[in-house]
Design a protein around this motif. Structure first.
Motif, PDB file in Angstrom:
ATOM      1  N   SER A  11       0.824  -1.211   0.000  1.00 50.03           N
ATOM      2  CA  SER A  11       0.000   0.000   0.000  1.00 50.03           C
ATOM      3  C   SER A  11       0.858   1.260   0.000  1.00 50.03           C
ATOM      4  CB  SER A  11      -0.918   0.011   1.225  1.00 50.03           C
ATOM      5  OG  SER A  11      -1.840  -1.032   1.161  1.00 50.03           O
ATOM      6  N   LEU A  14       2.610   1.587  -3.435  1.00 54.56           N
ATOM      7  CA  LEU A  14       1.709   2.064  -4.485  1.00 54.56           C
ATOM      8  C   LEU A  14       1.397   3.542  -4.326  1.00 54.56           C
ATOM      9  CD1 LEU A  14      -0.769  -0.922  -4.778  1.00 54.56           C
ATOM     10  CD2 LEU A  14       0.904  -0.184  -6.456  1.00 54.56           C
ATOM     11  N   TRP A  18       2.556   6.177  -7.180  1.00 55.62           N
ATOM     12  CA  TRP A  18       1.558   7.008  -7.855  1.00 55.62           C
ATOM     13  C   TRP A  18       1.989   8.480  -7.823  1.00 55.62           C
ATOM     14  CZ3 TRP A  18      -2.811   5.846 -10.573  1.00 55.62           C
ATOM     15  CH2 TRP A  18      -3.630   6.930 -10.895  1.00 55.62           C
ATOM     16  N   LEU A  32      -6.282  10.215  -5.075  1.00 51.10           N
ATOM     17  CA  LEU A  32      -6.181   9.062  -5.965  1.00 51.10           C
ATOM     18  C   LEU A  32      -5.096   8.093  -5.511  1.00 51.10           C
ATOM     19  CD1 LEU A  32      -6.641  10.608  -9.512  1.00 51.10           C
ATOM     20  CD2 LEU A  32      -8.061   8.879  -8.436  1.00 51.10           C
ATOM     21  N   PHE A  36      -5.853   4.325  -4.471  1.00 46.77           N
ATOM     22  CA  PHE A  36      -5.153   3.256  -5.178  1.00 46.77           C
ATOM     23  C   PHE A  36      -4.343   2.401  -4.201  1.00 46.77           C
ATOM     24  CE2 PHE A  36      -1.705   1.814  -8.131  1.00 46.77           C
ATOM     25  CZ  PHE A  36      -2.520   1.012  -8.910  1.00 46.77           C
ATOM     26  N   ALA A  40      -6.226  -1.299  -4.213  1.00 43.63           N
ATOM     27  CA  ALA A  40      -5.536  -2.304  -5.026  1.00 43.63           C
ATOM     28  C   ALA A  40      -5.138  -3.542  -4.208  1.00 43.63           C
ATOM     29  CB  ALA A  40      -4.329  -1.691  -5.724  1.00 43.63           C
TER      30      ALA A  40
END
Length: 98
Positions: A11, A14, A18, A32, A36, A40
């Motif tokens: 987590s 990601l 991002w 976002l 994500f 995810a």
């Protein structure tokens, strides 16, 4: 906590990836990235393999050593064939295993 974040390192990774790819710290990108980073791993949790139990670690170490030696040996043979070929290009051939 484990249900919300089944893979906390994934987590965080990601989330950071991002933001790194978008190069913007706007509120929309932060939202976002957070969505994500949370969604995810939750959606991919059923795809994660179960933990393996190693019964004989010496067999694994022996296999890794054998594969490593084979890789080094084949690389040296290819390097010798390329460097010592002179004006002739190295011959390639298929290996026939009966």
């Amino acid at each position: 906590m484990n249900r919300l974040f089944p893979a906390p390192l994934l987590s965080v990774s990601l989330f950071g990836l991002w933001l790194l790819l978008n190069l913007s710290l706007s509120p929309g990108n932060l939202l976002l990235a957070a969505a994500f980073g949370v969604l995810a791993p939750l959606l991919m949790a059923p795809l994660r393999p179960q933990h393996a139990h190693v019964r004989r670690p010496l067999v694994i170490a022996r296999l890794i050593g054998r594969v490593g030696l084979d890789v080094i040996r084949s690389n040296l043979l290819v390097a010798r064939g390329v460097l010592c070929a002179g004006k002739q290009p190295p011959r390639s051939a298929f290996v026939h295993i009966p």
